[in-house]
Design an enzyme around this catalytic site. Structure first.
Site, short mmCIF file in Angstrom:
data_model
loop_
_atom_site.label_atom_id
_atom_site.label_comp_id
_atom_site.label_asym_id
_atom_site.label_seq_id
_atom_site.Cartn_x
_atom_site.Cartn_y
_atom_site.Cartn_z
N ASP A 189 15.82 -31.51 27.64
CA ASP A 189 14.59 -30.95 27.06
C ASP A 189 14.14 -29.67 27.76
OD1 ASP A 189 14.54 -33.09 25.29
OD2 ASP A 189 13.30 -34.31 26.61
N GLU A 190 15.08 -28.90 28.29
CA GLU A 190 14.75 -27.68 29.02
C GLU A 190 15.29 -26.42 28.35
OE1 GLU A 190 12.95 -27.13 31.65
OE2 GLU A 190 12.65 -29.07 32.62
#
Length: 283
Positions: free
Chosen positions: A227-228
């Protein structure tokens, strides 16, 4: 006269005269510019540009050769795309089908310039939905013991279909670092929170526990860091004190579908350029 439409994306260190140079190159190659946009990032000193143009029918190979020679003195990174060819796409999904269903409907309605070549899932839930759209469905179960083999098979399908885009439409498995690297720049994930808040699993539960007044969804490129990846699009929906987790989840599904559809549309129209950990989007 027969013409062909292309999209040229480019980035390079900023300097004077770049727009003039690009337009001059296209003029020299008998191109007619239909759409152009540029951005100067003063923080990084980089220049970004997207140009859509018509050109009398020439071989793509000869146009690429000319671009190579043009780009070299500017230390320019570039990509050239056929603007009228749908982007070959493979969709990964688990057991939440709202994003998949939305993408299929938009695709068949002519609202997304993609060509969905296959659907891959670690569950069998959506094989009938896939069949109704005449899309091949591949069930590949994933466990801790079979994960490496499963990803090998998934990647084989992606490569066999010539996929330029992979969409994780609520595919609830964490991709390995190796798989993420193989899909770098061509895999879009939809995360059901407004990142960087509530990363990882069960973000609606996290949001409910925190009593937030806005919930969101984020479409981003997949990287090895969970999720980066560079964010493409986000949106929010109002949350109320009386909402249950189920209320938030149901309301969030519409936001997720819309955010993912916009991200897929911009990617498939070649409107997104990567700028380190960020994106430049020419809408």
């Amino acid at each position: 006269m027969t013409t062909h439409t292309y999209v040229l994306n480019l980035s390079c260190p900023d300097r004077k005269g770049l727009v003039h140079a690009v337009s001059g190159f296209l003029l020299d190659n008998e191109a007619n510019i239909e759409e152009a946009a540029q951005f100067n990032d003063h923080t990084t000193g980089l220049f970004f540009m997207r140009v859509q143009f018509d050109v009398p029918t020439v071989s793509t190979a000869s146009l690429r050769t000319a671009l190579e020679a043009f780009a070299q003195p500017f230390s320019m990174s570039w990509s050239l795309h056929d603007a009228l060819t749908p982007v070959k796409t493979v969709v990964l999904v688990s057991r939440e089908g709202h994003c998949l269903n939305d993408l299929l409907f938009r695709w068949k309605s002519g609202l997304l310039p993609i060509d969905i070549r296959a659907i891959i899932s670690n569950h069998r839930d959506f094989y009938q939905l896939a069949a109704s759209y005449n899309v091949p469905f591949h069930h590949i179960a994933v466990t801790a013991a079979t994960k490496a083999h499963a990803e090998e098979r998934q990647y084989e399908i992606i490569q066999d279909e010539g996929a330029e885009l992979v969409v994780l439409a609520r595919y609830m498995q964490i991709l390995s670092d190796d798989f993420s690297r193989k899909l770098a720049g061509r895999a879009i994930n939809i995360h059901h929170s407004f990142l960087p808040s509530f990363k990882g699993a069960k973000p609606y539960y996290q949001a409910h526990e925190k009593g937030v007044k806005l919930i969101g969804a984020t479409a981003h490129y997949v990287t090895a860091d969970l999720d980066e990846g560079p964010i493409i699009e986000q949106d929010v929906a109002r949350a109320f004190h009386s909402d249950t987790v189920e209320d938030l989840t149901a309301r969030g599904r519409d936001t997720e579908s819309q955010v993912l559809a916009r991200a897929v549309k911009w990617h498939s129209e070649h409107r997104i350029l990567l700028n380190g950990q960020k994106t430049v989007i020419f809408r």
